[in-house]
Design a protein around this motif. Structure first.
Motif, PDB file in Angstrom:
ATOM      1  N   GLY A  77     -14.613  23.376   9.377  1.00 20.83           N
ATOM      2  CA  GLY A  77     -14.265  23.976  10.659  1.00 20.83           C
ATOM      3  C   GLY A  77     -13.010  24.791  10.769  1.00 20.83           C
ATOM      4  N   LEU A  78     -11.811  24.271  10.391  1.00 20.30           N
ATOM      5  CA  LEU A  78     -10.563  24.904  10.794  1.00 20.30           C
ATOM      6  C   LEU A  78     -10.074  26.001   9.853  1.00 20.30           C
ATOM      7  N   GLY A  79     -10.503  26.029   8.616  1.00 21.02           N
ATOM      8  CA  GLY A  79     -10.054  27.097   7.740  1.00 21.02           C
ATOM      9  C   GLY A  79      -9.705  26.630   6.350  1.00 21.02           C
ATOM     10  N   ARG A  80      -9.086  27.547   5.577  1.00 22.35           N
ATOM     11  CA  ARG A  80      -8.805  27.324   4.168  1.00 22.35           C
ATOM     12  C   ARG A  80      -7.789  26.193   3.975  1.00 22.35           C
ATOM     13  N   MET A  81      -8.214  25.128   3.301  1.00 21.17           N
ATOM     14  CA  MET A  81      -7.385  23.947   3.035  1.00 21.17           C
ATOM     15  C   MET A  81      -6.738  23.425   4.318  1.00 21.17           C
ATOM     16  N   LYS A  82      -7.531  23.374   5.397  1.00 21.66           N
ATOM     17  CA  LYS A  82      -7.005  22.977   6.694  1.00 21.66           C
ATOM     18  C   LYS A  82      -8.084  22.270   7.494  1.00 21.66           C
ATOM     19  N   GLY A  83      -7.726  21.154   8.139  1.00 19.63           N
ATOM     20  CA  GLY A  83      -8.649  20.453   9.006  1.00 19.63           C
ATOM     21  C   GLY A  83      -9.265  19.229   8.346  1.00 19.63           C
ATOM     22  N   PHE A  84     -10.321  18.735   8.965  1.00 25.44           N
ATOM     23  CA  PHE A  84     -11.016  17.563   8.464  1.00 25.44           C
ATOM     24  C   PHE A  84     -11.738  17.901   7.167  1.00 25.44           C
ATOM     25  N   TYR A  85     -11.753  16.958   6.217  1.00 22.29           N
ATOM     26  CA  TYR A  85     -12.424  17.213   4.943  1.00 22.29           C
ATOM     27  C   TYR A  85     -13.158  15.972   4.444  1.00 22.29           C
ATOM     28  N   VAL A  86     -14.152  16.226   3.615  1.00 21.83           N
ATOM     29  CA  VAL A  86     -14.870  15.202   2.862  1.00 21.83           C
ATOM     30  C   VAL A  86     -14.625  15.498   1.395  1.00 21.83           C
ATOM     31  N   ALA A  87     -14.195  14.495   0.624  1.00 26.57           N
ATOM     32  CA  ALA A  87     -13.744  14.742  -0.748  1.00 26.57           C
ATOM     33  C   ALA A  87     -14.346  13.753  -1.738  1.00 26.57           C
ATOM     34  N   PRO A  88     -15.378  14.143  -2.479  1.00 24.82           N
ATOM     35  CA  PRO A  88     -15.814  13.318  -3.611  1.00 24.82           C
ATOM     36  C   PRO A  88     -14.811  13.434  -4.745  1.00 24.82           C
ATOM     37  N   TYR A  89     -14.625  12.360  -5.514  1.00 22.50           N
ATOM     38  CA  TYR A  89     -13.645  12.399  -6.586  1.00 22.50           C
ATOM     39  C   TYR A  89     -14.058  11.482  -7.731  1.00 22.50           C
ATOM     40  N   LEU A  90     -13.372  11.677  -8.861  1.00 19.46           N
ATOM     41  CA  LEU A  90     -13.585  10.856 -10.045  1.00 19.46           C
ATOM     42  C   LEU A  90     -12.221  10.474 -10.593  1.00 19.46           C
ATOM     43  N   ARG A  91     -11.999   9.171 -10.745  1.00 21.15           N
ATOM     44  CA  ARG A  91     -10.692   8.683 -11.188  1.00 21.15           C
ATOM     45  C   ARG A  91     -10.795   8.028 -12.567  1.00 21.15           C
ATOM     46  N   PHE A  92      -9.860   8.420 -13.449  1.00 25.46           N
ATOM     47  CA  PHE A  92      -9.731   7.831 -14.784  1.00 25.46           C
ATOM     48  C   PHE A  92      -8.381   7.098 -14.832  1.00 25.46           C
ATOM     49  N   ALA A  93      -8.402   5.807 -15.097  1.00 27.03           N
ATOM     50  CA  ALA A  93      -7.171   5.024 -15.032  1.00 27.03           C
ATOM     51  C   ALA A  93      -6.997   4.164 -16.280  1.00 27.03           C
ATOM     52  N   ASP A  94      -5.737   3.994 -16.692  1.00 23.64           N
ATOM     53  CA  ASP A  94      -5.346   3.080 -17.762  1.00 23.64           C
ATOM     54  C   ASP A  94      -4.351   2.084 -17.171  1.00 23.64           C
ATOM     55  N   PHE A  95      -4.633   0.807 -17.334  1.00 21.29           N
ATOM     56  CA  PHE A  95      -3.766  -0.229 -16.791  1.00 21.29           C
ATOM     57  C   PHE A  95      -3.147  -1.036 -17.925  1.00 21.29           C
ATOM     58  N   ASP A  96      -1.836  -1.199 -17.868  1.00 17.53           N
ATOM     59  CA  ASP A  96      -1.078  -2.006 -18.829  1.00 17.53           C
ATOM     60  C   ASP A  96      -0.886  -3.384 -18.208  1.00 17.53           C
ATOM     61  N   ILE A  97      -1.450  -4.419 -18.829  1.00 16.69           N
ATOM     62  CA  ILE A  97      -1.537  -5.733 -18.196  1.00 16.69           C
ATOM     63  C   ILE A  97      -0.879  -6.808 -19.065  1.00 16.69           C
ATOM     64  N   SER A  98      -0.182  -7.719 -18.394  1.00 15.64           N
ATOM     65  CA  SER A  98       0.310  -8.956 -19.017  1.00 15.64           C
ATOM     66  C   SER A  98      -0.223 -10.114 -18.186  1.00 15.64           C
ATOM     67  N   ALA A  99      -1.079 -10.935 -18.789  1.00 16.00           N
ATOM     68  CA  ALA A  99      -1.750 -12.017 -18.062  1.00 16.00           C
ATOM     69  C   ALA A  99      -1.390 -13.365 -18.694  1.00 16.00           C
ATOM     70  N   PRO A 100      -0.536 -14.174 -18.050  1.00 14.65           N
ATOM     71  CA  PRO A 100      -0.168 -15.484 -18.597  1.00 14.65           C
ATOM     72  C   PRO A 100      -1.289 -16.512 -18.373  1.00 14.65           C
ATOM     73  N   VAL A 101      -1.709 -17.147 -19.448  1.00 14.66           N
ATOM     74  CA  VAL A 101      -2.744 -18.182 -19.383  1.00 14.66           C
ATOM     75  C   VAL A 101      -2.106 -19.525 -19.723  1.00 14.66           C
ATOM     76  N   LYS A 102      -2.294 -20.487 -18.832  1.00 11.47           N
ATOM     77  CA  LYS A 102      -1.698 -21.818 -19.018  1.00 11.47           C
ATOM     78  C   LYS A 102      -2.615 -22.725 -19.836  1.00 11.47           C
ATOM     79  N   TYR A 103      -2.001 -23.541 -20.679  1.00 13.26           N
ATOM     80  CA  TYR A 103      -2.772 -24.549 -21.413  1.00 13.26           C
ATOM     81  C   TYR A 103      -1.899 -25.775 -21.662  1.00 13.26           C
ATOM     82  N   THR A 104      -2.533 -26.939 -21.686  1.00 13.66           N
ATOM     83  CA  THR A 104      -1.828 -28.211 -21.871  1.00 13.66           C
ATOM     84  C   THR A 104      -2.513 -29.006 -22.984  1.00 13.66           C
ATOM     85  N   TYR A 105      -1.722 -29.567 -23.866  1.00 16.55           N
ATOM     86  CA  TYR A 105      -2.305 -30.336 -24.981  1.00 16.55           C
ATOM     87  C   TYR A 105      -1.433 -31.548 -25.295  1.00 16.55           C
ATOM     88  N   THR A 106      -2.045 -32.541 -25.895  1.00 18.29           N
ATOM     89  CA  THR A 106      -1.338 -33.728 -26.392  1.00 18.29           C
ATOM     90  C   THR A 106      -1.317 -33.667 -27.911  1.00 18.29           C
TER      91      THR A 106
END
Length: 248
Positions: free
Chosen positions: A101-130
């Motif tokens: 409606g409103l013009g070039r790069m202006k107004g309401f928009y609908v935007a399909p997209y594709l995202r590529f992500a890399d996540f750096d993770i540290s996950a502590p896992v608990k364990y108990t032993y005798t």
């Protein structure tokens, strides 16, 4: 807060009467991402009066897990220490916008997209032993194995928003609501010399996590040299942001 909401709702009406000054390019800083420790920048290029294409880059320094209670609801295991869980990473997003409606790069928009992500993770896992070996026979130990690695994801999505002008060459982008859903996978590793008692206990913890990981498919095991967990499953997210940009 109420006054701010009224101003944001009224800005598009005031902006609609202005002529959007500048060229076919916008560089935008998505300032709303700062609340989640994200630095998020976008380059947008007009293709036609109603179409544009953009490329976004987002980086998040490694730190505590946002919304850790939500992940704890999905992975229902007391053997993951979500309080010490850390995550960081980067993402690239390809996006096309259809302005209505409103013009070039202006107004309401609908935007399909594709995202590529890399996540750096540290996950502590608990364990108990005798211990079953001298000189600590009969003593009980509680430890954490810090699994470190990367998860890569690819997620298509859809975003609804409104972009308008607030000053000469300055635009405000209200990314109202969006979401993406795709898949992610990766390996998390823990390297350490483990006794046979520790191997047994850590395997029990890993098996408990695998059996309570919701939609995620986890596999892995421990040995005397450490342990590995492989993760595979759905990856999803919600998008909502405020961006401020310069048009040229």
């Amino acid at each position: 807060m109420k006054k701010l909401l009224i101003i944001l709702l009224c800005l598009p009406m005031f902006a609609g009467a202005q002529k959007l000054i500048g060229g076919k390019n916008i560089i935008r800083w998505n300032i709303g991402s700062m609340a989640l420790r994200n630095y998020h920048f976008t380059y947008e290029r007009s293709l036609t009066r109603n179409l544009s294409a953009s490329l976004s880059y987002r980086t998040m320094p490694k730190g505590t897990l946002p919304f850790q209670d939500k992940l704890a609801d999905i992975i229902d295991s007391k053997n993951v220490n979500f309080g010490n869980f850390q995550i960081g990473g980067t993402a690239w997003t390809l996006e096309g916008r259809v302005y209505i409606g409103l013009g070039r790069m202006k107004g309401f928009y609908v935007a399909p997209y594709l995202r590529f992500a890399d996540f750096d993770i540290s996950a502590p896992v608990k364990y108990t032993y005798t211990s079953t070996t001298p000189p600590t026979t009969g003593q009980t130990f509680s430890k954490e194995a810090n699994f470190v690695g990367k998860i890569k994801s690819t997620s298509p999505g859809l975003l609804l928003g409104w972009q308008f002008q607030i000053a000469t060459k300055i635009v405000l982008d209200l990314q109202i609501i969006g979401g993406h859903y795709g898949s992610g996978s990766g390996d998390l590793n823990f390297l350490s010399a483990l006794s046979n008692d520790e191997v047994t206990a850590l395997n029990n913890s890993i098996n408990d996590i695998k059996n309570n990981s919701g939609p995620y498919k986890l596999s892995g095991s421990a040995n005397n040299n450490g342990a590995q967990i492989k993760a595979d499953g759905p990856w999803f997210g919600i998008r909502s942001n405020i961006g401020i940009g310069v048009r040229f």
